[in-house]
Design a protein around this motif. Structure first.
Motif, PDB file in Angstrom:
ATOM      1  N   ASP A 393      14.255  34.823  54.156  1.00 29.42           N
ATOM      2  CA  ASP A 393      13.688  35.857  55.022  1.00 29.42           C
ATOM      3  C   ASP A 393      14.724  36.356  56.025  1.00 29.42           C
ATOM      4  O   ASP A 393      14.830  37.559  56.273  1.00 29.42           O
ATOM      5  N   ALA A 394      15.502  35.433  56.583  1.00 37.88           N
ATOM      6  CA  ALA A 394      16.496  35.842  57.577  1.00 37.88           C
ATOM      7  C   ALA A 394      17.607  36.682  56.949  1.00 37.88           C
ATOM      8  O   ALA A 394      18.023  37.709  57.510  1.00 37.88           O
ATOM      9  N   ILE A 395      18.089  36.278  55.786  1.00 39.10           N
ATOM     10  CA  ILE A 395      19.192  37.022  55.170  1.00 39.10           C
ATOM     11  C   ILE A 395      18.729  38.395  54.713  1.00 39.10           C
ATOM     12  O   ILE A 395      19.493  39.371  54.728  1.00 39.10           O
ATOM     13  N   ARG A 396      17.467  38.498  54.287  1.00 40.40           N
ATOM     14  CA  ARG A 396      16.952  39.805  53.840  1.00 40.40           C
ATOM     15  C   ARG A 396      16.943  40.818  54.977  1.00 40.40           C
ATOM     16  O   ARG A 396      17.005  42.025  54.740  1.00 40.40           O
ATOM     17  N   ARG A 397      16.868  40.339  56.203  1.00 38.41           N
ATOM     18  CA  ARG A 397      16.778  41.253  57.341  1.00 38.41           C
ATOM     19  C   ARG A 397      18.106  41.391  58.083  1.00 38.41           C
ATOM     20  O   ARG A 397      18.141  41.891  59.204  1.00 38.41           O
ATOM     21  N   GLY A 398      19.193  40.951  57.428  1.00 31.44           N
ATOM     22  CA  GLY A 398      20.514  41.243  57.965  1.00 31.44           C
ATOM     23  C   GLY A 398      21.133  40.174  58.827  1.00 31.44           C
ATOM     24  O   GLY A 398      22.232  40.381  59.368  1.00 31.44           O
ATOM     25  N   HIS A 399      20.490  39.035  59.000  1.00 25.43           N
ATOM     26  CA  HIS A 399      21.099  37.955  59.769  1.00 25.43           C
ATOM     27  C   HIS A 399      22.160  37.242  58.922  1.00 25.43           C
ATOM     28  O   HIS A 399      22.147  37.329  57.690  1.00 25.43           O
ATOM     29  N   ARG A 400      23.060  36.551  59.576  1.00 25.46           N
ATOM     30  CA  ARG A 400      24.096  35.781  58.887  1.00 25.46           C
ATOM     31  C   ARG A 400      23.615  34.334  58.807  1.00 25.46           C
ATOM     32  O   ARG A 400      23.450  33.674  59.843  1.00 25.46           O
ATOM     33  N   VAL A 401      23.402  33.857  57.615  1.00 27.02           N
ATOM     34  CA  VAL A 401      22.703  32.582  57.424  1.00 27.02           C
ATOM     35  C   VAL A 401      23.547  31.631  56.591  1.00 27.02           C
ATOM     36  O   VAL A 401      24.097  32.007  55.548  1.00 27.02           O
ATOM     37  N   THR A 402      23.653  30.390  57.064  1.00 29.30           N
ATOM     38  CA  THR A 402      24.239  29.299  56.294  1.00 29.30           C
ATOM     39  C   THR A 402      23.148  28.274  56.029  1.00 29.30           C
ATOM     40  O   THR A 402      22.476  27.813  56.956  1.00 29.30           O
ATOM     41  N   LEU A 403      22.980  27.928  54.757  1.00 24.96           N
ATOM     42  CA  LEU A 403      21.949  26.979  54.338  1.00 24.96           C
ATOM     43  C   LEU A 403      22.629  25.701  53.864  1.00 24.96           C
ATOM     44  O   LEU A 403      23.395  25.710  52.895  1.00 24.96           O
ATOM     45  N   PHE A 404      22.375  24.607  54.564  1.00 31.54           N
ATOM     46  CA  PHE A 404      22.991  23.315  54.248  1.00 31.54           C
ATOM     47  C   PHE A 404      21.994  22.430  53.499  1.00 31.54           C
ATOM     48  O   PHE A 404      20.828  22.326  53.889  1.00 31.54           O
ATOM     49  N   GLU A 405      22.442  21.787  52.451  1.00 26.41           N
ATOM     50  CA  GLU A 405      21.606  20.841  51.706  1.00 26.41           C
ATOM     51  C   GLU A 405      22.426  19.599  51.388  1.00 26.41           C
ATOM     52  O   GLU A 405      23.522  19.691  50.833  1.00 26.41           O
ATOM     53  N   ALA A 406      21.874  18.435  51.753  1.00 24.65           N
ATOM     54  CA  ALA A 406      22.604  17.187  51.549  1.00 24.65           C
ATOM     55  C   ALA A 406      22.704  16.807  50.075  1.00 24.65           C
ATOM     56  O   ALA A 406      23.689  16.190  49.648  1.00 24.65           O
ATOM     57  N   ASP A 407      21.711  17.160  49.292  1.00 25.40           N
ATOM     58  CA  ASP A 407      21.727  16.828  47.862  1.00 25.40           C
ATOM     59  C   ASP A 407      22.576  17.836  47.095  1.00 25.40           C
ATOM     60  O   ASP A 407      22.826  18.941  47.572  1.00 25.40           O
ATOM     61  N   PRO A 408      22.964  17.493  45.887  1.00 26.38           N
ATOM     62  CA  PRO A 408      23.774  18.437  45.097  1.00 26.38           C
ATOM     63  C   PRO A 408      22.969  19.562  44.472  1.00 26.38           C
ATOM     64  O   PRO A 408      23.542  20.459  43.858  1.00 26.38           O
ATOM     65  N   GLU A 409      21.651  19.547  44.630  1.00 21.83           N
ATOM     66  CA  GLU A 409      20.804  20.580  44.044  1.00 21.83           C
ATOM     67  C   GLU A 409      19.737  20.978  45.054  1.00 21.83           C
ATOM     68  O   GLU A 409      19.273  20.154  45.854  1.00 21.83           O
ATOM     69  N   VAL A 410      19.322  22.235  45.028  1.00 22.58           N
ATOM     70  CA  VAL A 410      18.307  22.716  45.957  1.00 22.58           C
ATOM     71  C   VAL A 410      16.920  22.299  45.484  1.00 22.58           C
ATOM     72  O   VAL A 410      16.719  21.901  44.346  1.00 22.58           O
ATOM     73  N   GLY A 411      15.956  22.435  46.397  1.00 23.04           N
ATOM     74  CA  GLY A 411      14.556  22.287  46.001  1.00 23.04           C
ATOM     75  C   GLY A 411      13.778  21.245  46.761  1.00 23.04           C
ATOM     76  O   GLY A 411      12.593  21.418  47.009  1.00 23.04           O
ATOM     77  N   GLY A 412      14.409  20.102  47.109  1.00 19.08           N
ATOM     78  CA  GLY A 412      13.676  19.068  47.818  1.00 19.08           C
ATOM     79  C   GLY A 412      12.434  18.635  47.044  1.00 19.08           C
ATOM     80  O   GLY A 412      12.488  18.345  45.852  1.00 19.08           O
ATOM     81  N   GLN A 413      11.301  18.587  47.742  1.00 13.54           N
ATOM     82  CA  GLN A 413      10.055  18.182  47.092  1.00 13.54           C
ATOM     83  C   GLN A 413       9.626  19.178  46.013  1.00 13.54           C
ATOM     84  O   GLN A 413       8.946  18.813  45.051  1.00 13.54           O
ATOM     85  N   LEU A 414      10.028  20.444  46.153  1.00 12.56           N
ATOM     86  CA  LEU A 414       9.724  21.427  45.117  1.00 12.56           C
ATOM     87  C   LEU A 414      10.487  21.093  43.831  1.00 12.56           C
ATOM     88  O   LEU A 414       9.972  21.277  42.724  1.00 12.56           O
ATOM     89  N   ARG A 415      11.700  20.584  43.997  1.00 15.03           N
ATOM     90  CA  ARG A 415      12.473  20.166  42.820  1.00 15.03           C
ATOM     91  C   ARG A 415      11.807  18.976  42.145  1.00 15.03           C
ATOM     92  O   ARG A 415      11.677  18.933  40.907  1.00 15.03           O
TER      93      ARG A 415
END
Length: 673
Positions: A393-415
């Protein structure tokens, strides 16, 4: 071979493409601006024709409290506003005429007086809680037919482009057609032809009242033993066309069908053979297919492989309004995961609908996608469902966003949910959210465990670090394998264990689970057990409390996993606790009601209290899975910049991905605007 992006004729109307947005009750039909914003995004996203939610033709036809009656003067302004918005965006909109029949909850009218549901015969359905519908008299039938005609004429006055008549999914018209719910022996029942009379008369009445193009939505298969036959369905299709329908839309199943129809467990395109059967029987008449067609690519394959004129996607337009236009432009489209949590479940409870993977759905007016006037640097920690939705949502509206994830794959509980049997779309959605984020210029950093002190250079931070499995002490001699629920799912998927799960002796090289004991009774425990059932021998689930297994999960999907467990012969024990495991045998204590002590004497009341006794049961166990809930995964230290903690990291109690994504969206809007 039909191209999904070509135009087609619906009566006098030229529809620009063959992908419709199917009918969905929104719960905010009384709010014209909200409905207008919701529909406008779907028009811009490429819906060739929007079909509204079902609008009741009379008061006794409403299903839930927020259902509306088409023709109520107070509702004309908001409905007209939504129609005007669709037209202003270059779109087309059809209104669905609806009557719940026996699926009505007996709602109060404007004066607060309960209106009992009506039906062809007094046959209640299993979730009616004792409410038996009133059999419609000749006068009732005549009045309802007049109300259908009145609603059709009113739809034209409000500016709708077409009308769809709901005659499927077990509602009133469908109930008249079925021998299960129509027990009459008069002119409206007694044989198949007479049972279909009401459907014919409704279409004729609406056709006589308006010149708008008319779609009849019928049930291609009720999925109810003893209901309408295939021949009955095809005869109905012929008859509604003869009565004035310009097209036929094909639905499937009833609310009470024992077969899943739209849930995550249903394969994509599962009902195309039902759609095609009707299309093949009606050469020259446009037939619209639906149910579990989830993307433009699937719509194209459906149209290429059948004689369908068009297909209707409903929930995919919730998950991503850009489902057509985005795919055409080569952008990643976020898929519907079939969870039902914020859409069908909300609609059944009389709540406004939204979407787990797109919590902006239904909130478009309040949360526009306007470009930020002051772009900010936002750090998002955790690429589970909350972090992914917030970052996107933030990147879609022009903000500069860095997303950090400790695991090698995204998703968390969704994964992890994506590893559950039938839930692969959950993992697909997580990956799609991440791809879309990167496409828009977001910086995705995987495999890095971030410290709070490293966030000081950002303007704000969203902490969505998720949860870790709750740890419990197990008294075991090591004779069985002990797994956390994540490890168990990883192993079932052919992967290694996960650092984030509690471990005992570890999965080692085992490929079969042997006798399985699952500790836990929530939705995760049931999902894990159902996934592992084909790999196990005897299976037992135990939970400490007395709540139903999978209590609190989606009412429209809960029964699927439980049904799989019952079919597999799994034992499910409430009020139970594991004492110990010795020599691959688990000793479990189970509290059960005892026989009341003593008999009541003459003139004495029977004892009202039922005592409990504790039984000790021995269960063979080769593999023990712990699925007793989660606890927040929190970052230690202090943070001086504005920040919010959301989702399971804030509160793991009653963990719910829909709640997490909604919190993330709202937090991002508060943090960076």
């Amino acid at each position: 071979m039909t191209d999904a992006l070509t135009s087609w004729r619906l009566g006098s109307l030229e529809v620009p493409n063959r992908v419709l947005m199917g009918s969905m009750h929104t719960g905010f039909e009384r709010d014209g601006e909200r409905l207008a914003a919701f529909y406008t995004e779907r028009v811009r996203g490429g819906a060739g024709l929007i079909v509204t939610g079902g609008y009741a033709v009379e008061e006794r036809g409403r299903s839930v409290p927020d259902d509306i009656v088409l023709g109520d003067p107070a509702l004309d302004p908001p409905l007209r506003r939504s129609v005007e918005a669709v037209h202003a965006a270059g779109g087309l909109i059809a209104v669905q005429l609806f009557h719940a029949g026996r699926y009505s909850a007996g709602l109060p009218d404007a004066d607060g007086v309960p209106v009992p549901p009506v039906a062809p015969s007094p046959v209640a359905w299993r979730a009616a809680r004792g409410v038996v519908p009133v059999q419609m008299s000749e006068a009732d039938i005549a009045e309802t037919l007049r109300n259908y005609a009145r609603a059709g004429a009113h739809a034209e006055e409000l500016g709708y482009d077409a009308i769809e008549i709901s005659a499927s999914e077990g509602y009133l018209i469908n109930a008249f057609c079925s021998p299960l719910t129509n027990l009459r022996q008069d002119a409206w029942g007694g044989d198949s032809h007479r049972r279909r009379r009401f459907a014919r008369e409704v279409v004729s009445a609406v056709r006589a009242a308006t010149g708008l193009p008319l779609i009849a939505r019928i049930s291609g298969d009720d999925l109810m033993t003893g209901s309408s036959t295939r021949q009955d369905v095809l005869a109905l299709a012929e008859e509604v066309v003869a009565a004035g329908a310009d097209a036929v839309s094909v639905g499937v199943g009833w609310h009470e069908s024992p077969v899943p129809t739209v849930q995550f467990s249903v394969p994509h395109g599962a009902w195309l053979s039902v759609d095609e059967r009707v299309a093949a029987h009606l050469p020259g008449t446009p037939v619209i297919g639906s149910n579990r067609i989830c993307s433009l690519a699937e719509a194209r394959r459906a149209l290429e492989s059948t004689r369908l004129a068009a297909v209707a996607l409903a929930r995919p337009f919730l998950a991503d309004p850009d489902v057509v236009a985005g795919a055409v432009a080569g952008r990643t489209v976020i898929p519907c995961i079939g969870c039902n949590e914020e859409c069908i479940d909300h609609s059944m409870r009389g709540l406004p609908i939204s979407c787990l993977v797109n919590p902006r759905a239904g909130r478009e007016g309040r949360m526009p996608l306007a470009t930020a006037l002051q772009p900010r640097r936002l750090a998002v920690v955790g690429a589970g469902p909350a972090g992914l939705v917030g970052a996107l949502d933030a990147i879609r509206r022009g903000h500069r966003v860095t997303l950090f994830e400790a695991d090698p794959e995204v998703g968390g509980q969704l994964r992890l949910a994506g590893l559950v049997s039938g839930k692969s779309d959950y993992l697909a959605a997580a990956r799609a959210l991440a791809r879309r984020f990167v496409e828009l210029g977001g910086d995705l950093v995987l495999g890095r465990r971030i410290g709070l002190e490293e966030l000081a250079g950002f303007d704000a931070a969203l902490l969505a670090t998720g949860v870790r499995p709750r740890r419990v002490e197990i008294d075991t001699d090591g004779s069985c394998t002990v797994l956390g629920y994540g490890e168990a799912l990883e192993m079932a998927a052919g992967r290694g264990g996960s650092e984030s799960q509690p471990s005992g002796s570890g999965p080692g090289a085992r490929t079969e689970l042997g006798d399985l004991l699952v500790i836990g009774g929530g939705g995760v425990a049931v999902d894990v057990a159902a996934t592992l059932a084909p790999r196990s021998g005897r299976m037992t689930l135990i939970r400490r409390g007395s709540r139903r297994f999978a209590a609190g999960t989606s009412p429209s999907t809960r029964w699927i996993g439980l049904g799989e467990l019952r079919t597999s012969g799994a034992q499910m024990w409430n009020n139970a606790r594991l004492v110990r495991v010795r020599r691959a045998v688990a000793t479990v204590e189970v509290r059960v009601p005892s026989t009341p002590s003593g008999e009541a004497g003459a003139g004495q009341a029977r004892p009202s209290r039922v005592d409990e006794v504790v039984e000790r049961r021995d269960v063979p166990v080769d593999t023990l899975v712990i699925a007793v809930g989660s606890e927040p995964r929190v970052l230690t230290g202090s943070l001086s910049i504005p920040h919010r903690t959301v989702g399971g990291a804030r509160d793991a109690g009653g963990l719910n991905a829909a709640r997490s994504t909604r919190e993330a969206l709202e937090a991002v809007r508060d943090l960076v605007g």
